[in-house]
Scaffold this active site. Structure first.
Site, PDB file in Angstrom:
ATOM      1  N   SER A  49       0.836  -1.306   0.060  1.00  0.00           N
ATOM      2  CA  SER A  49       0.041  -0.079   0.167  1.00  0.00           C
ATOM      3  C   SER A  49       0.835   1.265  -0.014  1.00  0.00           C
ATOM      4  CB  SER A  49      -0.974  -0.029   1.237  1.00  0.00           C
ATOM      5  OG  SER A  49      -1.534  -1.244   1.457  1.00  0.00           O
ATOM      6  N   HIS A  82      -6.553   0.996  -7.181  1.00  0.00           N
ATOM      7  CA  HIS A  82      -6.475   0.317  -8.326  1.00  0.00           C
ATOM      8  C   HIS A  82      -6.397  -0.882  -8.379  1.00  0.00           C
ATOM      9  CE1 HIS A  82      -2.212  -0.147  -8.928  1.00  0.00           C
ATOM     10  NE2 HIS A  82      -2.066   0.725  -8.112  1.00  0.00           N
ATOM     11  N   HIS A 104      -5.065  -9.385  -1.734  1.00  0.00           N
ATOM     12  CA  HIS A 104      -4.616  -9.870  -0.137  1.00  0.00           C
ATOM     13  C   HIS A 104      -5.535 -11.030   0.339  1.00  0.00           C
ATOM     14  CE1 HIS A 104      -3.057  -5.729   0.049  1.00  0.00           C
ATOM     15  NE2 HIS A 104      -2.425  -6.198   0.948  1.00  0.00           N
ATOM     16  N   TYR A 106      -6.909 -11.331   2.938  1.00  0.00           N
ATOM     17  CA  TYR A 106      -8.269 -10.875   3.580  1.00  0.00           C
ATOM     18  C   TYR A 106      -9.301 -10.727   2.768  1.00  0.00           C
ATOM     19  CZ  TYR A 106      -6.566  -6.323   2.693  1.00  0.00           C
ATOM     20  OH  TYR A 106      -5.986  -5.062   2.116  1.00  0.00           O
ATOM     21  N   GLU A 107      -8.887 -10.484   1.318  1.00  0.00           N
ATOM     22  CA  GLU A 107     -10.121 -10.452   0.392  1.00  0.00           C
ATOM     23  C   GLU A 107     -10.832 -11.636   0.192  1.00  0.00           C
ATOM     24  OE1 GLU A 107      -8.841  -7.539  -2.787  1.00  0.00           O
ATOM     25  OE2 GLU A 107      -7.165  -7.514  -1.534  1.00  0.00           O
ATOM     26  N   ALA A 134       3.002  -2.521   4.333  1.00  0.00           N
ATOM     27  CA  ALA A 134       2.877  -1.352   5.259  1.00  0.00           C
ATOM     28  C   ALA A 134       2.777  -2.419   6.637  1.00  0.00           C
ATOM     29  CB  ALA A 134       1.659  -0.545   4.935  1.00  0.00           C
ATOM     30  N   MET A 232      -0.603  -7.925   6.894  1.00  0.00           N
ATOM     31  CA  MET A 232      -1.587  -9.082   6.436  1.00  0.00           C
ATOM     32  C   MET A 232      -1.236  -9.153   5.070  1.00  0.00           C
ATOM     33  SD  MET A 232      -5.181  -6.617   7.354  1.00  0.00           S
ATOM     34  CE  MET A 232      -5.371  -5.819   8.865  1.00  0.00           C
ATOM     35  N   SER A 233       0.185  -9.408   4.702  1.00  0.00           N
ATOM     36  CA  SER A 233       0.931  -9.818   3.436  1.00  0.00           C
ATOM     37  C   SER A 233       2.140 -10.362   3.564  1.00  0.00           C
ATOM     38  CB  SER A 233       0.948  -8.665   2.542  1.00  0.00           C
ATOM     39  OG  SER A 233       1.792  -7.809   2.819  1.00  0.00           O
ATOM     40  N   ASN A 256       1.798   2.974  11.476  1.00  0.00           N
ATOM     41  CA  ASN A 256       1.479   3.273  12.903  1.00  0.00           C
ATOM     42  C   ASN A 256       1.764   2.322  13.983  1.00  0.00           C
ATOM     43  OD1 ASN A 256      -0.041   1.060  11.163  1.00  0.00           O
ATOM     44  ND2 ASN A 256      -0.549   0.567  13.299  1.00  0.00           N
ATOM     45  N   HIS A 268      -7.478   2.858   8.523  1.00  0.00           N
ATOM     46  CA  HIS A 268      -6.865   2.413   7.375  1.00  0.00           C
ATOM     47  C   HIS A 268      -6.419   4.003   6.684  1.00  0.00           C
ATOM     48  CE1 HIS A 268      -6.037   0.690   3.449  1.00  0.00           C
ATOM     49  NE2 HIS A 268      -7.097   1.358   2.795  1.00  0.00           N
TER      50      HIS A 268
END
Ligand code: HPA
Length: 294
Positions: A49, A82, A104, A106-107, A134, A232-233, A256, A268
Protein backbone atom coordinates in the site's frame (compact mmCIF):
# COMPACT_ATOMS: atom_id res chain seq x y z
CA UNK A 1 -15.00 -46.54 -5.47
CA UNK A 2 -15.03 -42.81 -4.91
CA UNK A 3 -11.68 -41.02 -5.19
CA UNK A 4 -10.42 -39.61 -1.91
CA UNK A 5 -10.70 -35.81 -2.11
CA UNK A 6 -8.39 -33.17 -0.82
CA UNK A 7 -10.05 -30.44 1.13
CA UNK A 8 -8.36 -27.22 -0.04
CA UNK A 9 -11.47 -25.15 -0.46
CA UNK A 10 -10.32 -23.00 -3.41
CA UNK A 11 -9.94 -26.12 -5.56
CA UNK A 12 -6.68 -24.69 -6.94
CA UNK A 13 -3.73 -26.91 -6.19
CA UNK A 14 -1.45 -29.46 -7.82
CA UNK A 15 -1.95 -29.83 -11.58
CA UNK A 16 -4.70 -27.20 -11.68
CA UNK A 17 -2.47 -24.66 -9.94
CA UNK A 18 0.43 -25.49 -12.24
CA UNK A 19 -1.81 -25.10 -15.31
CA UNK A 20 -2.98 -21.67 -14.15
CA UNK A 21 0.55 -20.48 -13.37
CA UNK A 22 1.61 -21.66 -16.84
CA UNK A 23 -1.20 -19.78 -18.58
CA UNK A 24 -0.51 -16.58 -16.64
CA UNK A 25 3.22 -16.88 -17.41
CA UNK A 26 2.53 -17.47 -21.12
CA UNK A 27 0.41 -14.32 -21.34
CA UNK A 28 3.09 -12.22 -19.62
CA UNK A 29 5.90 -13.76 -21.70
CA UNK A 30 4.00 -12.96 -24.90
CA UNK A 31 3.63 -9.31 -23.93
CA UNK A 32 7.27 -8.96 -22.81
CA UNK A 33 8.53 -9.77 -26.30
CA UNK A 34 7.44 -6.22 -27.25
CA UNK A 35 10.51 -4.80 -25.45
CA UNK A 36 13.97 -6.02 -26.43
CA UNK A 37 15.83 -7.58 -23.50
CA UNK A 38 12.74 -8.05 -21.35
CA UNK A 39 11.98 -11.63 -22.40
CA UNK A 40 13.89 -12.97 -19.40
CA UNK A 41 13.10 -10.78 -16.39
CA UNK A 42 15.50 -11.20 -13.49
CA UNK A 43 14.23 -8.88 -10.76
CA UNK A 44 10.74 -8.41 -9.28
CA UNK A 45 9.32 -5.92 -6.79
CA UNK A 46 6.03 -6.51 -5.00
CA UNK A 47 4.59 -3.18 -3.89
CA UNK A 48 2.57 -2.70 -0.73
CA UNK A 49 0.00 0.00 0.00
CA UNK A 50 1.26 3.47 -0.90
CA UNK A 51 4.43 2.24 -2.58
CA UNK A 52 3.50 2.89 -6.20
CA UNK A 53 6.40 5.38 -6.43
CA UNK A 54 8.84 2.46 -6.72
CA UNK A 55 8.08 2.40 -10.47
CA UNK A 56 10.27 5.54 -10.61
CA UNK A 57 13.21 3.14 -10.33
CA UNK A 58 12.64 2.08 -13.92
CA UNK A 59 15.03 3.57 -16.47
CA UNK A 60 13.66 6.02 -19.00
CA UNK A 61 12.70 4.24 -22.18
CA UNK A 62 10.41 1.41 -23.08
CA UNK A 63 7.99 0.26 -20.39
CA UNK A 64 5.01 -2.02 -20.49
CA UNK A 65 1.92 -2.01 -18.26
CA UNK A 66 -0.33 -5.03 -18.06
CA UNK A 67 -3.50 -4.64 -15.95
CA UNK A 68 -3.93 -7.68 -13.69
CA UNK A 69 -7.38 -8.25 -15.22
CA UNK A 70 -5.72 -9.05 -18.55
CA UNK A 71 -3.59 -11.87 -17.14
CA UNK A 72 -5.52 -15.15 -16.81
CA UNK A 73 -6.20 -16.42 -13.26
CA UNK A 74 -4.62 -13.39 -11.56
CA UNK A 75 -6.87 -11.90 -8.87
CA UNK A 76 -7.34 -8.14 -9.00
CA UNK A 77 -6.45 -6.05 -5.97
CA UNK A 78 -9.43 -4.33 -4.37
CA UNK A 79 -7.95 -2.00 -1.82
CA UNK A 80 -5.02 0.04 -3.14
CA UNK A 81 -7.17 2.42 -5.20
CA UNK A 82 -6.55 0.59 -8.48
CA UNK A 83 -6.97 -3.03 -9.49
CA UNK A 84 -3.24 -3.57 -9.92
CA UNK A 85 -0.91 -3.77 -12.86
CA UNK A 86 2.31 -5.46 -13.80
CA UNK A 87 4.85 -2.86 -14.89
CA UNK A 88 7.85 -4.10 -16.88
CA UNK A 89 11.01 -2.27 -17.84
CA UNK A 90 14.70 -2.05 -17.07
CA UNK A 91 15.98 -0.83 -13.70
CA UNK A 92 19.69 0.05 -13.69
CA UNK A 93 19.81 -2.10 -16.82
CA UNK A 94 18.22 -5.13 -15.12
CA UNK A 95 15.09 -6.56 -16.78
CA UNK A 96 12.52 -5.95 -14.05
CA UNK A 97 8.88 -6.68 -13.23
CA UNK A 98 7.02 -4.52 -10.73
CA UNK A 99 3.87 -6.01 -9.24
CA UNK A 100 2.08 -2.76 -8.47
CA UNK A 101 -0.79 -3.67 -6.17
CA UNK A 102 -1.53 -7.05 -4.63
CA UNK A 103 -4.63 -9.11 -3.91
CA UNK A 104 -4.68 -9.82 -0.18
CA UNK A 105 -5.74 -13.04 1.53
CA UNK A 106 -8.16 -10.99 3.69
CA UNK A 107 -10.19 -10.33 0.53
CA UNK A 108 -10.90 -14.04 0.44
CA UNK A 109 -8.09 -15.24 -1.82
CA UNK A 110 -6.23 -18.34 -0.74
CA UNK A 111 -2.45 -18.04 -0.42
CA UNK A 112 -2.16 -20.01 -3.66
CA UNK A 113 -4.35 -17.52 -5.54
CA UNK A 114 -2.76 -14.48 -3.92
CA UNK A 115 0.74 -15.65 -4.92
CA UNK A 116 -0.13 -16.94 -8.41
CA UNK A 117 1.11 -13.87 -10.27
CA UNK A 118 4.43 -13.92 -8.43
CA UNK A 119 4.74 -17.65 -9.20
CA UNK A 120 4.21 -16.85 -12.89
CA UNK A 121 6.94 -14.18 -12.75
CA UNK A 122 9.31 -16.57 -10.97
CA UNK A 123 8.69 -19.24 -13.60
CA UNK A 124 9.84 -16.71 -16.25
CA UNK A 125 13.27 -16.59 -14.62
CA UNK A 126 13.02 -13.93 -11.90
CA UNK A 127 15.74 -14.82 -9.40
CA UNK A 128 15.70 -11.80 -7.07
CA UNK A 129 12.53 -10.59 -5.32
CA UNK A 130 12.05 -7.45 -3.24
CA UNK A 131 8.91 -7.61 -1.09
CA UNK A 132 7.39 -4.51 0.49
CA UNK A 133 4.43 -3.85 2.76
CA UNK A 134 2.86 -1.54 5.30
CA UNK A 135 2.75 -2.67 8.92
CA UNK A 136 1.94 -1.75 12.47
CA UNK A 137 4.97 -1.24 14.72
CA UNK A 138 4.88 -3.74 17.58
CA UNK A 139 8.38 -2.78 18.69
CA UNK A 140 7.81 0.20 21.03
CA UNK A 141 10.88 1.96 19.62
CA UNK A 142 9.40 2.10 16.12
CA UNK A 143 7.62 5.23 14.91
CA UNK A 144 5.18 5.76 12.04
CA UNK A 145 7.23 6.51 8.92
CA UNK A 146 10.08 4.15 9.86
CA UNK A 147 11.40 1.68 7.29
CA UNK A 148 12.13 -1.80 8.64
CA UNK A 149 14.36 -4.32 6.90
CA UNK A 150 12.66 -7.68 7.45
CA UNK A 151 15.10 -10.07 9.10
CA UNK A 152 12.67 -12.96 9.55
CA UNK A 153 8.95 -13.76 9.57
CA UNK A 154 6.29 -15.50 11.63
CA UNK A 155 3.33 -16.98 9.75
CA UNK A 156 0.19 -16.79 11.89
CA UNK A 157 -2.06 -16.16 8.91
CA UNK A 158 -3.68 -19.60 8.96
CA UNK A 159 -2.69 -20.52 5.38
CA UNK A 160 0.39 -21.50 3.38
CA UNK A 161 0.77 -21.24 -0.42
CA UNK A 162 2.68 -24.54 -0.53
CA UNK A 163 -0.24 -26.60 0.84
CA UNK A 164 -1.41 -29.35 -1.47
CA UNK A 165 0.56 -31.58 -3.84
CA UNK A 166 4.06 -30.15 -4.29
CA UNK A 167 4.86 -28.48 -7.60
CA UNK A 168 8.08 -30.45 -8.06
CA UNK A 169 9.04 -28.49 -11.17
CA UNK A 170 9.50 -25.37 -9.04
CA UNK A 171 10.88 -26.52 -5.69
CA UNK A 172 11.04 -29.06 -2.87
CA UNK A 173 8.17 -30.53 -0.85
CA UNK A 174 9.69 -29.55 2.48
CA UNK A 175 11.12 -26.07 2.15
CA UNK A 176 13.77 -24.90 4.62
CA UNK A 177 12.87 -21.43 5.93
CA UNK A 178 15.76 -20.64 8.25
CA UNK A 179 17.67 -17.69 6.74
CA UNK A 180 14.92 -17.07 4.17
CA UNK A 181 16.05 -13.48 3.55
CA UNK A 182 19.34 -13.25 1.68
CA UNK A 183 22.15 -12.25 4.07
CA UNK A 184 24.27 -10.54 1.41
CA UNK A 185 21.37 -8.47 0.12
CA UNK A 186 20.46 -7.49 3.66
CA UNK A 187 24.01 -6.29 4.29
CA UNK A 188 23.77 -4.38 1.03
CA UNK A 189 20.49 -2.81 2.16
CA UNK A 190 22.01 -1.61 5.44
CA UNK A 191 24.94 -0.03 3.61
CA UNK A 192 22.60 1.51 1.01
CA UNK A 193 20.46 3.05 3.76
CA UNK A 194 23.55 4.55 5.33
CA UNK A 195 24.68 6.05 2.02
CA UNK A 196 21.15 7.43 1.49
CA UNK A 197 21.12 8.94 5.00
CA UNK A 198 18.01 6.96 5.98
CA UNK A 199 17.62 5.26 9.36
CA UNK A 200 16.85 1.61 8.71
CA UNK A 201 15.16 -0.43 11.43
CA UNK A 202 15.38 -4.20 11.35
CA UNK A 203 13.13 -6.87 12.76
CA UNK A 204 10.63 -9.70 12.53
CA UNK A 205 7.43 -9.31 10.46
CA UNK A 206 4.43 -11.29 11.61
CA UNK A 207 1.55 -12.03 9.23
CA UNK A 208 -2.05 -12.32 10.38
CA UNK A 209 -5.03 -12.82 8.09
CA UNK A 210 -6.73 -9.53 9.06
CA UNK A 211 -8.76 -7.67 7.95
CA UNK A 212 -9.49 -6.48 11.50
CA UNK A 213 -6.65 -4.76 13.29
CA UNK A 214 -5.36 -6.33 16.49
CA UNK A 215 -6.87 -6.18 19.96
CA UNK A 216 -4.66 -4.96 22.79
CA UNK A 217 -4.46 -8.53 24.08
CA UNK A 218 -3.30 -9.70 20.65
CA UNK A 219 -0.68 -6.94 20.48
CA UNK A 220 0.62 -8.03 23.89
CA UNK A 221 0.79 -11.62 22.63
CA UNK A 222 2.52 -10.68 19.36
CA UNK A 223 5.20 -8.74 21.22
CA UNK A 224 5.79 -11.75 23.48
CA UNK A 225 6.09 -13.97 20.41
CA UNK A 226 9.00 -11.91 19.10
CA UNK A 227 7.34 -9.78 16.42
CA UNK A 228 8.55 -6.25 15.67
CA UNK A 229 5.89 -5.47 13.05
CA UNK A 230 2.50 -6.91 12.14
CA UNK A 231 0.69 -6.93 8.79
CA UNK A 232 -1.55 -8.88 6.44
CA UNK A 233 0.69 -9.84 3.51
CA UNK A 234 4.16 -10.81 2.30
CA UNK A 235 4.79 -14.17 4.00
CA UNK A 236 3.01 -16.17 1.27
CA UNK A 237 5.12 -14.31 -1.31
CA UNK A 238 8.29 -15.06 0.62
CA UNK A 239 7.32 -18.75 0.68
CA UNK A 240 6.74 -19.08 -3.08
CA UNK A 241 9.87 -17.05 -3.85
CA UNK A 242 11.99 -19.34 -1.71
CA UNK A 243 10.24 -22.37 -3.18
CA UNK A 244 11.52 -21.26 -6.60
CA UNK A 245 14.99 -20.68 -5.11
CA UNK A 246 14.97 -16.89 -5.59
CA UNK A 247 16.95 -14.52 -3.37
CA UNK A 248 14.57 -12.40 -1.30
CA UNK A 249 14.81 -9.04 0.39
CA UNK A 250 11.93 -7.50 2.35
CA UNK A 251 11.06 -4.03 3.62
CA UNK A 252 8.16 -3.03 5.84
CA UNK A 253 6.93 0.54 6.19
CA UNK A 254 5.73 1.14 9.72
CA UNK A 255 2.58 3.24 9.28
CA UNK A 256 1.25 3.22 12.84
CA UNK A 257 2.01 2.20 16.39
CA UNK A 258 0.73 -1.28 17.27
CA UNK A 259 1.52 -1.56 20.96
CA UNK A 260 -0.80 -2.55 23.81
CA UNK A 261 -0.21 0.91 25.31
CA UNK A 262 -1.14 2.84 22.15
CA UNK A 263 -3.61 5.67 22.51
CA UNK A 264 -6.78 5.42 20.42
CA UNK A 265 -7.15 3.09 17.46
CA UNK A 266 -5.55 2.39 14.08
CA UNK A 267 -7.47 3.52 11.03
CA UNK A 268 -6.97 2.60 7.38
CA UNK A 269 -6.74 6.34 6.63
CA UNK A 270 -3.81 6.67 9.04
CA UNK A 271 -2.09 3.70 7.39
CA UNK A 272 -2.53 5.28 3.93
CA UNK A 273 -1.48 8.75 5.13
CA UNK A 274 1.85 7.55 6.56
CA UNK A 275 2.67 5.53 3.44
CA UNK A 276 4.25 8.34 1.39
CA UNK A 277 6.73 9.26 4.13
CA UNK A 278 8.14 5.77 4.39
CA UNK A 279 7.82 5.33 0.63
CA UNK A 280 10.15 8.27 -0.03
CA UNK A 281 12.71 6.81 2.37
CA UNK A 282 12.44 3.35 0.86
CA UNK A 283 12.89 4.73 -2.65
CA UNK A 284 16.09 6.49 -1.55
CA UNK A 285 17.43 3.16 -0.20
CA UNK A 286 16.42 1.22 -3.30
CA UNK A 287 18.11 3.73 -5.62
CA UNK A 288 21.39 3.12 -3.81
CA UNK A 289 20.87 -0.63 -3.67
CA UNK A 290 19.70 -1.23 -7.23
CA UNK A 291 23.12 -1.78 -8.86
CA UNK A 292 23.72 -4.63 -6.38
CA UNK A 293 20.51 -6.42 -7.29
CA UNK A 294 21.77 -7.64 -10.66
N1 HPA B 1 -1.96 -4.22 11.90
C1 HPA B 1 -2.04 -5.04 10.84
N2 HPA B 1 -1.74 -4.68 9.60
C2 HPA B 1 -1.34 -3.41 9.41
C3 HPA B 1 -1.24 -2.49 10.46
C4 HPA B 1 -1.57 -2.92 11.78
O1 HPA B 1 -1.51 -2.16 12.75
N3 HPA B 1 -0.81 -1.31 9.92
C5 HPA B 1 -0.66 -1.52 8.59
N4 HPA B 1 -0.97 -2.79 8.27
Amino acid sequence: MEEPRRSLSDGIYGEELERRIGEAAAEIAGRLTAIPGLESPRLAFVLGSGLGNVVELLDAGAQLRIPYGEIPHVPTAAVAGHAGELVAGHAAGIPTLILSGRAHPYEGWSHRQASLLLRACLSLGVDTVVLTNASGGINPEFDPGDVMLISDTINLSGDNPLLGPNLDRFGPRFLPMTDAFDARLRAGARAAAQRAGVTLREGVYLMLSGPSYETRAELRMLRTLGADAVGMSTVHELLVSRHHGARVLGFSLVTNKATPEMVGEVTHEEVLAMGPIGAGRLLAILRELLPELS
